[in-house]
Design an enzyme around this catalytic site. Structure first.
Site, PDB file in Angstrom:
ATOM      1  N   ARG A   1       0.796  -1.222   0.000  1.00  0.00           N
ATOM      2  CA  ARG A   1       0.000   0.000   0.000  1.00  0.00           C
ATOM      3  C   ARG A   1       0.827   1.270   0.000  1.00  0.00           C
ATOM      4  O   ARG A   1       0.559   2.187  -0.778  1.00  0.00           O
ATOM      5  CB  ARG A   1      -0.904   0.057   1.249  1.00  0.00           C
ATOM      6  CG  ARG A   1      -2.249  -0.562   1.084  1.00  0.00           C
ATOM      7  CD  ARG A   1      -2.691  -1.096   2.416  1.00  0.00           C
ATOM      8  NE  ARG A   1      -1.747  -2.137   2.795  1.00  0.00           N
ATOM      9  CZ  ARG A   1      -1.889  -3.413   2.456  1.00  0.00           C
ATOM     10  NH1 ARG A   1      -2.933  -3.811   1.825  1.00  0.00           N
ATOM     11  NH2 ARG A   1      -0.973  -4.311   2.781  1.00  0.00           N
ATOM     12  N   THR A   2       1.816   1.347   0.865  1.00  0.00           N
ATOM     13  CA  THR A   2       2.500   2.634   1.001  1.00  0.00           C
ATOM     14  C   THR A   2       3.215   2.981  -0.306  1.00  0.00           C
ATOM     15  O   THR A   2       3.047   4.071  -0.849  1.00  0.00           O
ATOM     16  CB  THR A   2       3.488   2.594   2.186  1.00  0.00           C
ATOM     17  OG1 THR A   2       2.760   2.193   3.336  1.00  0.00           O
ATOM     18  CG2 THR A   2       4.108   3.947   2.431  1.00  0.00           C
TER      19      THR A   2
ATOM     20  N   LYS B   1      25.357  -4.336  -2.741  1.00  0.00           N
ATOM     21  CA  LYS B   1      26.821  -4.311  -2.956  1.00  0.00           C
ATOM     22  C   LYS B   1      27.546  -3.672  -1.783  1.00  0.00           C
ATOM     23  O   LYS B   1      28.759  -3.518  -1.808  1.00  0.00           O
ATOM     24  CB  LYS B   1      27.148  -3.487  -4.204  1.00  0.00           C
ATOM     25  CG  LYS B   1      26.564  -4.015  -5.486  1.00  0.00           C
ATOM     26  CD  LYS B   1      26.988  -3.073  -6.632  1.00  0.00           C
ATOM     27  CE  LYS B   1      26.359  -3.474  -7.946  1.00  0.00           C
ATOM     28  NZ  LYS B   1      26.564  -2.428  -8.965  1.00  0.00           N
TER      29      LYS B   1
ATOM     30  N   HIS C   1       5.725   6.331  11.135  1.00  0.00           N
ATOM     31  CA  HIS C   1       5.192   6.133   9.785  1.00  0.00           C
ATOM     32  C   HIS C   1       4.219   7.298   9.526  1.00  0.00           C
ATOM     33  O   HIS C   1       3.010   7.119   9.534  1.00  0.00           O
ATOM     34  CB  HIS C   1       4.476   4.773   9.753  1.00  0.00           C
ATOM     35  CG  HIS C   1       4.099   4.280   8.405  1.00  0.00           C
ATOM     36  ND1 HIS C   1       4.110   5.067   7.264  1.00  0.00           N
ATOM     37  CD2 HIS C   1       3.684   3.048   8.004  1.00  0.00           C
ATOM     38  CE1 HIS C   1       3.715   4.332   6.224  1.00  0.00           C
ATOM     39  NE2 HIS C   1       3.459   3.108   6.650  1.00  0.00           N
TER      40      HIS C   1
ATOM     41  N   ARG D   1      11.521   4.019   2.732  1.00  0.00           N
ATOM     42  CA  ARG D   1      11.233   3.115   3.859  1.00  0.00           C
ATOM     43  C   ARG D   1      12.496   2.319   4.162  1.00  0.00           C
ATOM     44  O   ARG D   1      13.187   1.865   3.246  1.00  0.00           O
ATOM     45  CB  ARG D   1      10.099   2.163   3.491  1.00  0.00           C
ATOM     46  CG  ARG D   1       9.911   1.061   4.512  1.00  0.00           C
ATOM     47  CD  ARG D   1       8.690   0.235   4.246  1.00  0.00           C
ATOM     48  NE  ARG D   1       7.475   0.963   4.605  1.00  0.00           N
ATOM     49  CZ  ARG D   1       6.260   0.419   4.635  1.00  0.00           C
ATOM     50  NH1 ARG D   1       6.104  -0.865   4.331  1.00  0.00           N
ATOM     51  NH2 ARG D   1       5.200   1.121   4.980  1.00  0.00           N
TER      52      ARG D   1
HETATM   53  C1  NCD Z   1       2.119  -0.828   8.154  1.00  0.00           C
HETATM   54  C2  NCD Z   1       3.633  -0.649   8.212  1.00  0.00           C
HETATM   55  O1  NCD Z   1       4.324  -0.876   7.222  1.00  0.00           O
HETATM   56  O2  NCD Z   1       4.052  -0.249   9.270  1.00  0.00           O
HETATM   57  N1  NCD Z   1       1.646  -1.039   6.859  1.00  0.00           N
HETATM   58  C3  NCD Z   1       1.383   0.041   6.064  1.00  0.00           C
HETATM   59  O3  NCD Z   1       2.256   0.838   5.779  1.00  0.00           O
HETATM   60  N2  NCD Z   1       0.124   0.216   5.655  1.00  0.00           N
HETATM   61  C4  NCD Z   1       1.610  -1.822   9.127  1.00  0.00           C
HETATM   62  C5  NCD Z   1       2.189  -3.212   9.093  1.00  0.00           C
HETATM   63  O4  NCD Z   1       3.050  -3.542   8.299  1.00  0.00           O
HETATM   64  O5  NCD Z   1       1.713  -4.002   9.908  1.00  0.00           O
END
Ligand code: NCD
Length: 308
Positions: free
Chosen positions: A51-52, A80, A129, A101
């Site tokens: 999703r993100t 590497k 997040h 991320r």
């Molecule tokens: C979350 C995350 O990555 O922290 N997911 C997300 O970004 N929608 C929650 C999770 O991974 O449980």
């Protein structure tokens, strides 16, 4: 707004403006479809995501911009041995904005210090997040119309869940919000959140071990997945993973306007039987996530649609 690392980098007023703009985009997508023409977003994901990453990419594409990037550390020069800072600095020459991320807490902050383009933290380890928090806030606003006077239950992995840590910080700024923490003993909220947020600001919170005992009080129920990838020991994960499963029976005493949220992915913690309940908001949440990211990209790039 240069970088977005911690949800508290945004003031309450900035959050209000983002939610307002996200709502306007949702109402009139056509108006915004070219505002980011010739701009590009890089998504640097050193940790898995559906999703993100895809909502960032969909957001930029729907604004008329371009996207580039990678979706795992293995397909980048991290494999590497390149440092995160060098990778990010390199990519900053190819784009106008970065969403990153990383499994290590603080990695996006360190990377952001070396670059001239804005960087958005798309999740750093068990830390924060902020764009999931914006998604959650837009969902709460769309569903409830306000942030004050809410009782928010958070259930599951409160120790490692970065979405929980971020949302608590952001919600702690509104009036008369109460928190109810529902988790197994081993997955309780970290001390630094309890001390820096609840105790410092005198915010009421309780810790309980079953959902049923608090269900009738809740306005929001925020379910989370047990974060397997952050456990040192697989046995502990297996023992704890199904501690809480929300099913229709557990909702019998819940409010009629309860808002059930989950950042997703879900593993087992919400039965699919709950999906058709009108109180289930987690797929709506996914949708709002794209619009709030569109608003965020526009704001961080300083672009506007005509008459906005
Ligand atoms: C979350 C995350 O990555 O922290 N997911 C997300 O970004 N929608 C929650 C999770 O991974 O449980």
């Amino acid at each position: 707004m240069k970088h977005l690392i911690d949800p508290m980098d945004l003031t309450v007023e900035e959050i209000d403006r983002l939610i307002e703009l996200g709502g306007k985009i949702l109402q009139n997508k056509e108006k915004y479809q070219e505002v980011c023409k010739h701009k590009s977003l890089a998504t640097l994901f050193f940790e898995p995501s559906t999703r993100t990453r895809l909502s960032f990419e969909a957001a930029m594409l729907e604004l008329g911009g371009n996207v580039l990037g990678f979706s795992s550390a293995n397909s980048s020069s991290a494999q590497k041995g390149e440092s995160v800072s060098d990778t990010v600095r390199t990519v900053s020459s190819y784009c106008d904005i970065i969403a990153m991320r990383h499994p290590k807490e603080g990695a996006p902050l360190v990377a952001s210090r070396k670059i001239d383009v804005p960087l958005i933290n798309a999740g750093d380890g068990g830390h924060y997040h902020p764009t999931q928090t914006l998604t959650d806030l837009m969902t709460i606003y769309q569903e409830k119309g306000h942030f004050d006077n809410l009782t928010v239950g958070m259930c599951g992995d409160l120790k490692f869940g970065r979405t929980v840590h971020s949302l608590i910080k952001a919600m702690s700024r509104y009036e008369n919000v109460r928190f109810v923490m529902i988790s197994p003993e081993e997955l309780r909220l970290p001390d630094y959140i309890v001390k820096d947020v609840f105790e410092k600001k005198n915010i009421p919170y309780t810790e309980v071990s079953t959902m049923e005992e608090v269900m009738p009080e809740l306005d929001i129920l925020y379910m989370t997945r047990v974060q397997r990838e952050r456990f040192f020991n697989e046995q502990d994960y297996i023992r704890l993973k199904d501690s809480f499963i929300l099913d229709p029976e557990k909702l019998i005493n819940a409010k009629e306007d309860l808002c059930i949220m989950h950042p997703l992915p879900r593993v087992n913690e919400i039965s699919t039987k709950v999906d058709d309940d009108p109180r289930a908001c987690y797929f709506k949440q996914v949708r709002y996530g794209k619009f709030i990211r569109m608003a965020l990209i526009m704001t961080m790039l300083g672009v506007k649609a005509n008459e906005d």
